[in-house]
Design a protein around this motif. Sequence first.
Motif, PDB file in Angstrom:
ATOM      1  N   VAL A 142       0.853  -1.179   0.000  1.00  0.00           N
ATOM      2  CA  VAL A 142       0.000   0.000   0.000  1.00  0.00           C
ATOM      3  C   VAL A 142       0.896   1.238   0.000  1.00  0.00           C
ATOM      4  O   VAL A 142       1.763   1.380   0.855  1.00  0.00           O
ATOM      5  CB  VAL A 142      -0.918   0.048   1.239  1.00  0.00           C
ATOM      6  N   ASP A 143       0.679   2.110  -0.987  1.00  0.00           N
ATOM      7  CA  ASP A 143       1.384   3.388  -1.048  1.00  0.00           C
ATOM      8  C   ASP A 143       0.335   4.489  -0.937  1.00  0.00           C
ATOM      9  O   ASP A 143      -0.332   4.830  -1.912  1.00  0.00           O
ATOM     10  CB  ASP A 143       2.164   3.514  -2.356  1.00  0.00           C
ATOM     11  N   GLY A 192      -2.959 -11.785  -2.681  1.00  0.00           N
ATOM     12  CA  GLY A 192      -2.584 -11.206  -3.961  1.00  0.00           C
ATOM     13  C   GLY A 192      -3.621 -11.355  -5.047  1.00  0.00           C
ATOM     14  O   GLY A 192      -3.564 -10.657  -6.066  1.00  0.00           O
ATOM     15  N   GLU A 193      -4.581 -12.238  -4.859  1.00  0.00           N
ATOM     16  CA  GLU A 193      -5.629 -12.451  -5.864  1.00  0.00           C
ATOM     17  C   GLU A 193      -6.938 -11.753  -5.505  1.00  0.00           C
ATOM     18  O   GLU A 193      -7.937 -11.926  -6.193  1.00  0.00           O
ATOM     19  CB  GLU A 193      -5.885 -13.955  -6.035  1.00  0.00           C
ATOM     20  N   GLU A 198      -7.383  -5.218  -7.878  1.00  0.00           N
ATOM     21  CA  GLU A 198      -7.783  -4.810  -9.222  1.00  0.00           C
ATOM     22  C   GLU A 198      -8.650  -3.562  -9.187  1.00  0.00           C
ATOM     23  O   GLU A 198      -8.714  -2.816 -10.167  1.00  0.00           O
ATOM     24  CB  GLU A 198      -8.554  -5.944  -9.904  1.00  0.00           C
ATOM     25  N   ALA A 199      -9.324  -3.343  -8.079  1.00  0.00           N
ATOM     26  CA  ALA A 199     -10.256  -2.221  -7.984  1.00  0.00           C
ATOM     27  C   ALA A 199      -9.546  -0.883  -7.887  1.00  0.00           C
ATOM     28  O   ALA A 199     -10.118   0.143  -8.256  1.00  0.00           O
ATOM     29  CB  ALA A 199     -11.173  -2.410  -6.772  1.00  0.00           C
ATOM     30  N   CYS A 200      -8.324  -0.857  -7.400  1.00  0.00           N
ATOM     31  CA  CYS A 200      -7.622   0.414  -7.208  1.00  0.00           C
ATOM     32  C   CYS A 200      -7.359   1.076  -8.564  1.00  0.00           C
ATOM     33  O   CYS A 200      -6.728   0.488  -9.439  1.00  0.00           O
ATOM     34  CB  CYS A 200      -6.298   0.185  -6.488  1.00  0.00           C
ATOM     35  N   LYS A 207       0.361  -5.299  -6.574  1.00  0.00           N
ATOM     36  CA  LYS A 207       1.031  -6.569  -6.362  1.00  0.00           C
ATOM     37  C   LYS A 207       2.545  -6.382  -6.446  1.00  0.00           C
ATOM     38  O   LYS A 207       3.038  -5.535  -7.192  1.00  0.00           O
ATOM     39  CB  LYS A 207       0.617  -7.586  -7.426  1.00  0.00           C
ATOM     40  N   LYS A 208       3.262  -7.208  -5.724  1.00  0.00           N
ATOM     41  CA  LYS A 208       4.714  -7.223  -5.808  1.00  0.00           C
ATOM     42  C   LYS A 208       5.167  -8.205  -6.905  1.00  0.00           C
ATOM     43  O   LYS A 208       4.435  -9.079  -7.311  1.00  0.00           O
ATOM     44  CB  LYS A 208       5.328  -7.658  -4.469  1.00  0.00           C
ATOM     45  N   ARG A 209       6.386  -7.983  -7.380  1.00  0.00           N
ATOM     46  CA  ARG A 209       7.072  -8.892  -8.315  1.00  0.00           C
ATOM     47  C   ARG A 209       6.403  -9.000  -9.691  1.00  0.00           C
ATOM     48  O   ARG A 209       6.612  -9.977 -10.394  1.00  0.00           O
ATOM     49  CB  ARG A 209       7.237 -10.290  -7.706  1.00  0.00           C
ATOM     50  N   VAL A 210       5.584  -8.035 -10.048  1.00  0.00           N
ATOM     51  CA  VAL A 210       4.994  -8.047 -11.388  1.00  0.00           C
ATOM     52  C   VAL A 210       5.221  -6.695 -12.085  1.00  0.00           C
ATOM     53  O   VAL A 210       4.604  -6.404 -13.100  1.00  0.00           O
ATOM     54  CB  VAL A 210       3.482  -8.357 -11.358  1.00  0.00           C
TER      55      VAL A 210
END
Length: 235
Positions: A142-143, A192-193, A198-200, A207-210
Amino acid sequence: MTTAINLTIDGKEIQGSPGQTILEAAQQAGIYIPRLCHMRGLVPYGSCRVCTVLVNGRPQAACTTPIAAGMVIENNTPTVNGYRRDLVEMLFVEGNHFCMFCEKSGNCELQALAYRFGITAPKYPYLFPRRDTDFSHPDIFVDRNRCVLCGRCVRASRDVDRKHVFDFIGRGPHRRIGVNAESCLAQTNADGEDRALEACPVGALMKKRVGYAIPIGQRLYDHKPIGSEIETAKA
C-alpha cells in the motif's frame, strides 16, 4: 413490460430503464461520463464527483442519481468539463503522484483522466503531504501517497472478497485507508488475488514482483483515451 425512460444528454435523446443511474443509461447509449470512484460491480459511492453532470441546470453525481423522464443533462460541455478538470487537478496536488516513477503509469485512471482533460500541470499549489507506505505483506503493498480515497478497495474487499481488509480511518485531511490489523498489512488476511487490488484505479494498492510485466507503450491508455471503449461501442 418495462417502460423505457426518455431523457436528453447534450441534446441527444436516449432511453434508459427504470432503476438505472444517469451514468449507466449514458454508457448504454455509448456516451462516456468520466468517473473515478465508480466501478462496475461495486455499489455506487459518489465520492470523487468526477462524474458530475448538470441535470436541469443543477450539479448531480451521475453514478448515484437515478434517471427520470424528461431529464435534460449536460455532460460534455466546457462548463462541466471545467468542474471535472478542477477536481482532477485537486486530486493530484493533494497527494504525491510521481507518474514517471509509478508502475501504474499507462494503466492509471487518474493519469488517463488528466490526459483526457488536457492537464499538463495543475494550477493549484502542491501540498506534498507526508504519507506512509506499507510493504510488510509478502505479495502486495500500500502506497498512500497515491491514494485518492475513492473507496473502491473498501467496497471490493467488503462486498466481493468478503474480507473487510480495507476501510477509511480518520477525518478531513487526516482521512486515509486503514487495514483490519493493529499494525500492518502483513497481519491481515489480504491476498494477492483479491479483487480489491484490481479495484484500485491508481498505484496505491499493487502486487509485488509483477512490475512492468506489461511494457510502457502497450498499456491500457497508452494509445486511446480513457472512455474510448464506451464511445466506440455505439459508433
